[in-house]
Design a protein around this motif. Structure first.
Motif, PDB file in Angstrom:
ATOM      1  N   VAL A  11       0.844  -1.198   0.000  1.00 44.30           N
ATOM      2  CA  VAL A  11       0.000   0.000   0.000  1.00 44.30           C
ATOM      3  C   VAL A  11       0.878   1.247   0.000  1.00 44.30           C
ATOM      4  CG1 VAL A  11      -1.828   1.263   1.167  1.00 44.30           C
ATOM      5  CG2 VAL A  11      -1.810  -1.231   1.238  1.00 44.30           C
ATOM      6  N   TYR A  12       0.642   2.121  -0.972  1.00 44.85           N
ATOM      7  CA  TYR A  12       1.402   3.374  -1.088  1.00 44.85           C
ATOM      8  C   TYR A  12       0.743   4.510  -0.311  1.00 44.85           C
ATOM      9  CZ  TYR A  12       3.418   0.999  -5.170  1.00 44.85           C
ATOM     10  OH  TYR A  12       4.031   0.106  -6.008  1.00 44.85           O
ATOM     11  N   ALA A  13      -0.575   4.616  -0.424  1.00 49.43           N
ATOM     12  CA  ALA A  13      -1.252   5.794   0.115  1.00 49.43           C
ATOM     13  C   ALA A  13      -2.749   5.552   0.164  1.00 49.43           C
ATOM     14  CB  ALA A  13      -0.960   7.024  -0.757  1.00 49.43           C
ATOM     15  N   ALA A  14      -3.425   6.399   0.928  1.00 50.01           N
ATOM     16  CA  ALA A  14      -4.885   6.451   0.913  1.00 50.01           C
ATOM     17  C   ALA A  14      -5.299   7.721   0.190  1.00 50.01           C
ATOM     18  CB  ALA A  14      -5.441   6.454   2.329  1.00 50.01           C
ATOM     19  N   PHE A  55      -7.188   2.568  -1.116  1.00 48.19           N
ATOM     20  CA  PHE A  55      -5.751   2.376  -0.989  1.00 48.19           C
ATOM     21  C   PHE A  55      -5.186   2.215  -2.399  1.00 48.19           C
ATOM     22  CE2 PHE A  55      -5.381   0.230   3.465  1.00 48.19           C
ATOM     23  CZ  PHE A  55      -5.166   1.474   4.052  1.00 48.19           C
ATOM     24  N   ALA A  56      -4.126   2.949  -2.721  1.00 47.99           N
ATOM     25  CA  ALA A  56      -3.361   2.686  -3.944  1.00 47.99           C
ATOM     26  C   ALA A  56      -2.391   1.557  -3.632  1.00 47.99           C
ATOM     27  CB  ALA A  56      -2.618   3.936  -4.383  1.00 47.99           C
ATOM     28  N   THR A  57      -2.423   0.493  -4.407  1.00 45.15           N
ATOM     29  CA  THR A  57      -1.695  -0.723  -4.073  1.00 45.15           C
ATOM     30  C   THR A  57      -0.954  -1.291  -5.282  1.00 45.15           C
ATOM     31  OG1 THR A  57      -3.495  -2.237  -4.661  1.00 45.15           O
ATOM     32  CG2 THR A  57      -3.525  -1.306  -2.437  1.00 45.15           C
ATOM     33  N   LEU A 103       1.411   6.635   2.969  1.00 43.82           N
ATOM     34  CA  LEU A 103       1.655   5.666   4.026  1.00 43.82           C
ATOM     35  C   LEU A 103       3.142   5.366   4.107  1.00 43.82           C
ATOM     36  CD1 LEU A 103      -1.433   5.400   3.878  1.00 43.82           C
ATOM     37  CD2 LEU A 103      -1.152   2.963   4.365  1.00 43.82           C
ATOM     38  N   ARG A 104       3.527   4.802   5.221  1.00 45.19           N
ATOM     39  CA  ARG A 104       4.922   4.475   5.449  1.00 45.19           C
ATOM     40  C   ARG A 104       5.407   3.453   4.420  1.00 45.19           C
ATOM     41  NH1 ARG A 104       5.349   3.011  11.385  1.00 45.19           N
ATOM     42  NH2 ARG A 104       3.950   1.378  10.656  1.00 45.19           N
ATOM     43  N   MET A 105       6.641   3.620   3.967  1.00 43.31           N
ATOM     44  CA  MET A 105       7.213   2.675   3.014  1.00 43.31           C
ATOM     45  C   MET A 105       7.185   1.264   3.600  1.00 43.31           C
ATOM     46  SD  MET A 105      10.994   2.717   1.242  1.00 43.31           S
ATOM     47  CE  MET A 105      11.821   1.774   2.537  1.00 43.31           C
ATOM     48  N   PHE A 126      -8.537   8.273   8.439  1.00 45.68           N
ATOM     49  CA  PHE A 126      -7.969   8.688   7.158  1.00 45.68           C
ATOM     50  C   PHE A 126      -8.790   9.811   6.529  1.00 45.68           C
ATOM     51  CE2 PHE A 126      -5.917   4.282   6.454  1.00 45.68           C
ATOM     52  CZ  PHE A 126      -4.715   4.738   6.960  1.00 45.68           C
ATOM     53  N   ALA A 127     -10.121   9.679   6.569  1.00 49.62           N
ATOM     54  CA  ALA A 127     -10.987  10.681   5.952  1.00 49.62           C
ATOM     55  C   ALA A 127     -10.811  12.039   6.618  1.00 49.62           C
ATOM     56  CB  ALA A 127     -12.443  10.235   6.034  1.00 49.62           C
TER      57      ALA A 127
END
Length: 285
Positions: A11-14, A55-57, A103-105, A126-127
């Motif tokens: 997961v890269y980011a929300a 989530f970008a994954t 999100l954390r690496m 997150f929202a």
């Protein structure tokens, strides 16, 4: 939503599940050149006006991203650099289209379903944070000191009190004292510049984070004495940069570096420890 047995979900980011996110993902590649996809989760019981989140994954090899492999990889600087760059490139690409919460690496889950569950559990937090980051961008401001060279040895000099030539030891101490005084003067300039940066930035930035000064290969021969991040409304981004650069342009012996705009790494809340990490065990168990 499926993940093969030999892969994990990275997961890269929300981000909000909006047109901007889907546009950003078109053709985007991440770690090891893998396609960047997204998974979604329904909002909580009271979603309000905010859109659902995603989530970008990517799917990454289990052999490289399971818990034991990561422990070894984190000592491999070349591997770390490649993964960090890919992670950053994805987050930056997303940030040009939509509000993004990095999100954390090396945030990984056993499969897509576990990632969806984690997103659902943290959806409200997150929202809320994404709402605060909307239409904002991050800038970095760093102050560096140029190395102060020791004054050259010009040979014996006359002692100020006796008029006699100074001995080599005393001459050395005088040179060192002159170097120290010059360095103190530069530190004073840096401190004054830092105060001006803070005052100018406060007119534009909504939040401020002070990071530890960098050292070693990250700074080269210069000494980093200030490493700040500012969250700035996008409408004032260029005004912010111009105002900071103009305010500190007259200082000698220091270098002020303004970087950005960046995705808001410094203002993303630390993600909770995954409750379903790749090992299938709770952290620390």
């Amino acid at each position: 939503m499926t993940t093969s047995d030999d892969a994990l979900t990275y997961v890269y980011a929300a981000a909000p599940l909006e047109t901007g996110l889907q546009d950003a993902l078109s053709g985007l590649r991440g770690i090891y050149g893998s396609p960047v996809l997204f998974v979604t989760a329904p909002p909580g019981a009271d979603p309000g006006p905010s859109p659902p989140l995603a989530f970008a994954t990517s799917h990454v090899p289990r052999r490289d991203f399971n818990e034991s492999a990561l422990k070894n990889h984190f000592e491999d600087l070349e591997w770390l650099e490649d993964v960090a760059r890919a992670h950053h490139d994805v987050v930056q690409a997303l940030s040009t289209h939509t509000t993004v919460l990095p999100l954390r690496m090396a945030t990984v889950y056993q499969d897509d379903d576990r990632a969806v569950q984690a997103l659902a559990e943290q959806h409200d937090a997150f929202a809320e944070r994404l709402a605060q980051l909307a239409a904002h961008t991050e800038f970095g401001v760093k102050i560096y000191l140029a190395p102060t060279a020791a004054p050259p040895d010009t040979g014996p000099a006359a002692d100020a009190d006796t008029g006699a030539a100074t001995n080599p030891g005393k001459a050395y101490l005088q040179r060192r004292r002159a170097q120290h005084n010059a360095q103190e003067a530069v530190y004073g300039q840096a401190q004054q510049a830092a105060g001006i940066v803070g005052a100018v930035a406060s007119r534009y930035a909504s939040h401020h984070v002070r990071h530890p000064a960098q050292s070693g290969a990250l700074t080269g021969p210069a000494e980093n004495v200030l490493n700040d991040a500012y969250l700035v409304p996008e409408a004032y981004a260029e005004e912010f940069r111009a105002a900071v650069e103009e305010a500190v342009g007259a200082f000698d012996g220091i270098r002020v570096e303004v970087t950005g705009p960046w995705a808001p790494y410094s203002f993303a809340m630390p993600p909770a420890e995954p409750r379903h990490p790749a090992t299938g065990e709770e952290p620390g168990s």
